[in-house]
Motif scaffolding. Structure first.
Motif, PDB file in Angstrom:
ATOM      1  N   SER A 143     -12.592  -0.101  -4.406  1.00  0.00           N
ATOM      2  CA  SER A 143     -12.160  -1.221  -3.570  1.00  0.00           C
ATOM      3  C   SER A 143     -10.749  -1.703  -3.905  1.00  0.00           C
ATOM      4  CB  SER A 143     -13.136  -2.397  -3.717  1.00  0.00           C
ATOM      5  OG  SER A 143     -13.185  -2.832  -5.075  1.00  0.00           O
ATOM      6  N   GLN A 144     -10.172  -1.147  -4.984  1.00  0.00           N
ATOM      7  CA  GLN A 144      -8.847  -1.608  -5.406  1.00  0.00           C
ATOM      8  C   GLN A 144      -8.086  -0.460  -6.058  1.00  0.00           C
ATOM      9  OE1 GLN A 144      -8.456  -5.686  -7.042  1.00  0.00           O
ATOM     10  NE2 GLN A 144      -7.613  -4.721  -8.853  1.00  0.00           N
ATOM     11  N   VAL A 145      -6.808  -0.356  -5.709  1.00  0.00           N
ATOM     12  CA  VAL A 145      -5.919   0.632  -6.318  1.00  0.00           C
ATOM     13  C   VAL A 145      -4.676  -0.105  -6.788  1.00  0.00           C
ATOM     14  CG1 VAL A 145      -4.553   2.728  -5.992  1.00  0.00           C
ATOM     15  CG2 VAL A 145      -6.758   2.487  -4.828  1.00  0.00           C
ATOM     16  N   HIS A 146      -4.498  -0.185  -8.092  1.00  0.00           N
ATOM     17  CA  HIS A 146      -3.340  -0.867  -8.675  1.00  0.00           C
ATOM     18  C   HIS A 146      -3.150  -2.261  -8.059  1.00  0.00           C
ATOM     19  CE1 HIS A 146       0.096  -0.872 -11.270  1.00  0.00           C
ATOM     20  NE2 HIS A 146       0.937  -1.134 -10.285  1.00  0.00           N
ATOM     21  N   ARG A 147      -4.220  -3.033  -8.069  1.00  0.00           N
ATOM     22  CA  ARG A 147      -4.251  -4.421  -7.597  1.00  0.00           C
ATOM     23  C   ARG A 147      -4.088  -4.565  -6.083  1.00  0.00           C
ATOM     24  NH1 ARG A 147      -1.315  -4.714 -12.314  1.00  0.00           N
ATOM     25  NH2 ARG A 147       0.691  -4.887 -11.243  1.00  0.00           N
ATOM     26  N   VAL A 148      -4.125  -3.455  -5.354  1.00  0.00           N
ATOM     27  CA  VAL A 148      -4.098  -3.496  -3.892  1.00  0.00           C
ATOM     28  C   VAL A 148      -5.520  -3.249  -3.383  1.00  0.00           C
ATOM     29  CG1 VAL A 148      -3.234  -2.390  -1.801  1.00  0.00           C
ATOM     30  CG2 VAL A 148      -1.723  -2.674  -3.772  1.00  0.00           C
ATOM     31  N   PHE A 206       0.810  -1.213   0.000  1.00  0.00           N
ATOM     32  CA  PHE A 206       0.000   0.000   0.000  1.00  0.00           C
ATOM     33  C   PHE A 206       0.852   1.276   0.000  1.00  0.00           C
ATOM     34  CE2 PHE A 206      -2.766   3.056   2.438  1.00  0.00           C
ATOM     35  CZ  PHE A 206      -3.692   3.251   1.429  1.00  0.00           C
ATOM     36  N   GLN A 207       1.930   1.279   0.815  1.00  0.00           N
ATOM     37  CA  GLN A 207       2.742   2.492   0.939  1.00  0.00           C
ATOM     38  C   GLN A 207       3.459   2.858  -0.353  1.00  0.00           C
ATOM     39  OE1 GLN A 207       5.363   2.400   4.300  1.00  0.00           O
ATOM     40  NE2 GLN A 207       3.703   2.361   5.807  1.00  0.00           N
ATOM     41  N   ALA A 208       3.575   1.885  -1.265  1.00  0.00           N
ATOM     42  CA  ALA A 208       4.284   2.156  -2.516  1.00  0.00           C
ATOM     43  C   ALA A 208       3.371   2.770  -3.580  1.00  0.00           C
ATOM     44  CB  ALA A 208       4.898   0.864  -3.060  1.00  0.00           C
ATOM     45  N   LEU A 209       2.073   2.872  -3.301  1.00  0.00           N
ATOM     46  CA  LEU A 209       1.155   3.435  -4.288  1.00  0.00           C
ATOM     47  C   LEU A 209       1.434   4.922  -4.484  1.00  0.00           C
ATOM     48  CD1 LEU A 209      -2.196   1.717  -3.237  1.00  0.00           C
ATOM     49  CD2 LEU A 209      -0.700   1.112  -5.148  1.00  0.00           C
ATOM     50  N   SER A 210       1.308   5.364  -5.735  1.00  0.00           N
ATOM     51  CA  SER A 210       1.619   6.753  -6.084  1.00  0.00           C
ATOM     52  C   SER A 210       0.350   7.544  -6.397  1.00  0.00           C
ATOM     53  CB  SER A 210       2.537   6.774  -7.317  1.00  0.00           C
ATOM     54  OG  SER A 210       1.830   6.310  -8.464  1.00  0.00           O
ATOM     55  N   HIS A 211       0.547   8.834  -6.555  1.00  0.00           N
ATOM     56  CA  HIS A 211      -0.542   9.731  -6.954  1.00  0.00           C
ATOM     57  C   HIS A 211      -1.209   9.220  -8.227  1.00  0.00           C
ATOM     58  CE1 HIS A 211      -2.352  13.261  -8.875  1.00  0.00           C
ATOM     59  NE2 HIS A 211      -2.384  13.843  -7.682  1.00  0.00           N
ATOM     60  N   GLY A 212      -0.400   8.791  -9.189  1.00  0.00           N
ATOM     61  CA  GLY A 212      -0.944   8.300 -10.452  1.00  0.00           C
ATOM     62  C   GLY A 212      -1.761   7.032 -10.283  1.00  0.00           C
ATOM     63  N   ASP A 213      -1.353   6.162  -9.347  1.00  0.00           N
ATOM     64  CA  ASP A 213      -2.115   4.942  -9.082  1.00  0.00           C
ATOM     65  C   ASP A 213      -3.519   5.284  -8.577  1.00  0.00           C
ATOM     66  OD1 ASP A 213       0.019   3.223  -9.750  1.00  0.00           O
ATOM     67  OD2 ASP A 213       0.846   3.363  -7.726  1.00  0.00           O
ATOM     68  N   TYR A 214      -3.591   6.223  -7.643  1.00  0.00           N
ATOM     69  CA  TYR A 214      -4.897   6.624  -7.097  1.00  0.00           C
ATOM     70  C   TYR A 214      -5.757   7.300  -8.159  1.00  0.00           C
ATOM     71  CZ  TYR A 214      -3.205   5.578  -2.405  1.00  0.00           C
ATOM     72  OH  TYR A 214      -2.713   4.930  -1.289  1.00  0.00           O
ATOM     73  N   MET A 215      -5.132   8.161  -8.946  1.00  0.00           N
ATOM     74  CA  MET A 215      -5.891   8.855  -9.988  1.00  0.00           C
ATOM     75  C   MET A 215      -6.428   7.865 -11.011  1.00  0.00           C
ATOM     76  SD  MET A 215      -6.742  12.007 -10.709  1.00  0.00           S
ATOM     77  CE  MET A 215      -8.377  11.305 -10.918  1.00  0.00           C
ATOM     78  N   GLY A 216      -5.600   6.889 -11.381  1.00  0.00           N
ATOM     79  CA  GLY A 216      -6.035   5.877 -12.333  1.00  0.00           C
ATOM     80  C   GLY A 216      -7.204   5.065 -11.818  1.00  0.00           C
ATOM     81  N   ALA A 217      -7.184   4.750 -10.510  1.00  0.00           N
ATOM     82  CA  ALA A 217      -8.276   3.972  -9.924  1.00  0.00           C
ATOM     83  C   ALA A 217      -9.590   4.744  -9.954  1.00  0.00           C
ATOM     84  CB  ALA A 217      -7.919   3.592  -8.482  1.00  0.00           C
ATOM     85  N   ILE A 218      -9.517   6.050  -9.712  1.00  0.00           N
ATOM     86  CA  ILE A 218     -10.716   6.884  -9.748  1.00  0.00           C
ATOM     87  C   ILE A 218     -11.287   6.959 -11.164  1.00  0.00           C
ATOM     88  CG2 ILE A 218     -11.495   9.285  -9.585  1.00  0.00           C
ATOM     89  CD1 ILE A 218     -11.349   8.138  -6.889  1.00  0.00           C
ATOM     90  N   LEU A 219     -10.427   7.212 -12.129  1.00  0.00           N
ATOM     91  CA  LEU A 219     -10.886   7.340 -13.513  1.00  0.00           C
ATOM     92  C   LEU A 219     -11.431   6.024 -14.040  1.00  0.00           C
ATOM     93  CD1 LEU A 219      -8.061   9.622 -14.987  1.00  0.00           C
ATOM     94  CD2 LEU A 219     -10.308  10.302 -14.132  1.00  0.00           C
TER      95      LEU A 219
END
Length: 259
Positions: A149-154, A100-113
């Motif tokens: 429920s998921q951000v970059h497979r997390v 989880f701690q390795a997730l980036s701004h882009g990972d979160y933005m991608g999950a939202i979109l």
């Protein structure tokens, strides 16, 4: 819309100029309007139009003093907007996964979109070691809470919080020192993203490069200290310092890549 002000804005911005002008005109006729989130360039355009009309008042708020993306509320000049609800909520995202701690701004933005959510409904994304706090429009908060429920497979869990519970995060920049032949946009973008000059000319000419959130299609435009440059698909950077000229006539500068 008074077409004479189009000359002050990029053609790609004319549609937003028209929308913003309509908001201003409606506010002058005693209507209150709360917008979606605006980027700094859109906020500048809106303020420019509001300043042209003495009968209109405007307030911007992104949830905390240094917010980049902000919602606006417009109304007639006699209306005190300070007490108006800006419709801001915090979507808190957490996970027990070690990744989880390795997730980036882009990972979160991608999950939202990926959920079909419009970028306009999301403000700043504050990533920290403890998780992530999204500033979101209240009308989008429930949908995101139920579906994210998921951000970059997390796998993650979410909670909706009031805006006063927001945990802002400091902007992180990866500093780079460059020695460039000139301050031309194309040359610096090429060096920062490690692309050939030929490869950066194509997206710049296609309007996929922005300087201070404004589309810039001129590859030779010189950059200045403080400029924020983004290239679609590659990220963005800020010109931190122009240090001077070397004996060989090259310019030393420092930039910070957003991470």
């Amino acid at each position: 819309m008074a077409k004479e002000i189009y000359g002050h804005f990029h053609p790609d911005e004319h549609a937003f100029v028209d929308r913003a002008q309509e908001w201003v005109e409606n506010a002058a006729h005693h209507k209150v309007k709360r917008t979606d989130f605006l980027d700094p360039r859109q906020a500048f355009i809106l303020r420019t139009l509001v300043n042209r009309n003495p009968d209109v008042n405007c307030r911007l708020d992104g949830g905390y003093p240094d917010a980049e993306r902000q919602r606006a509320i417009l109304g007639p000049d006699y209306l005190n907007l300070s007490g108006e609800d800006m419709g801001l909520r915090v979507l808190s995202v957490e996970s027990g996964d070690s990744k989880f701690q390795a997730l980036s701004h882009g990972d979160y933005m991608g999950a939202i979109l990926a959920l079909g959510m419009k970028r306009d409904k999301v403000g700043d994304i504050n990533v920290s070691e403890q998780g992530c706090h999204f500033v979101v429009a209240e009308e989008a908060a429930d949908y995101l809470h139920l579906n994210l429920s998921q951000v970059h497979r997390v796998h993650v869990t979410t909670e909706i919080l009031p805006i006063d519970k927001l945990r802002p995060s400091a902007v992180k920049l990866e500093e780079m020192s460059l020695s460039v032949a000139s301050l031309r946009l194309d040359g610096i973008v090429s060096d920062v993203f490690r692309l050939s000059r030929a490869k950066v000319l194509i997206p710049i000419g296609a309007g996929k490069c922005k300087v201070n959130w404004k589309p810039e299609e001129n590859p030779s435009v010189p950059l200045q200290e403080g400029d924020v440059v983004s290239l679609q698909g590659f990220g963005r950077f800020r010109v931190l310092e122009i240090e001077g000229v070397t004996k060989k006539g090259r310019t030393r500068m420092k930039v910070g890549k957003y991470v």
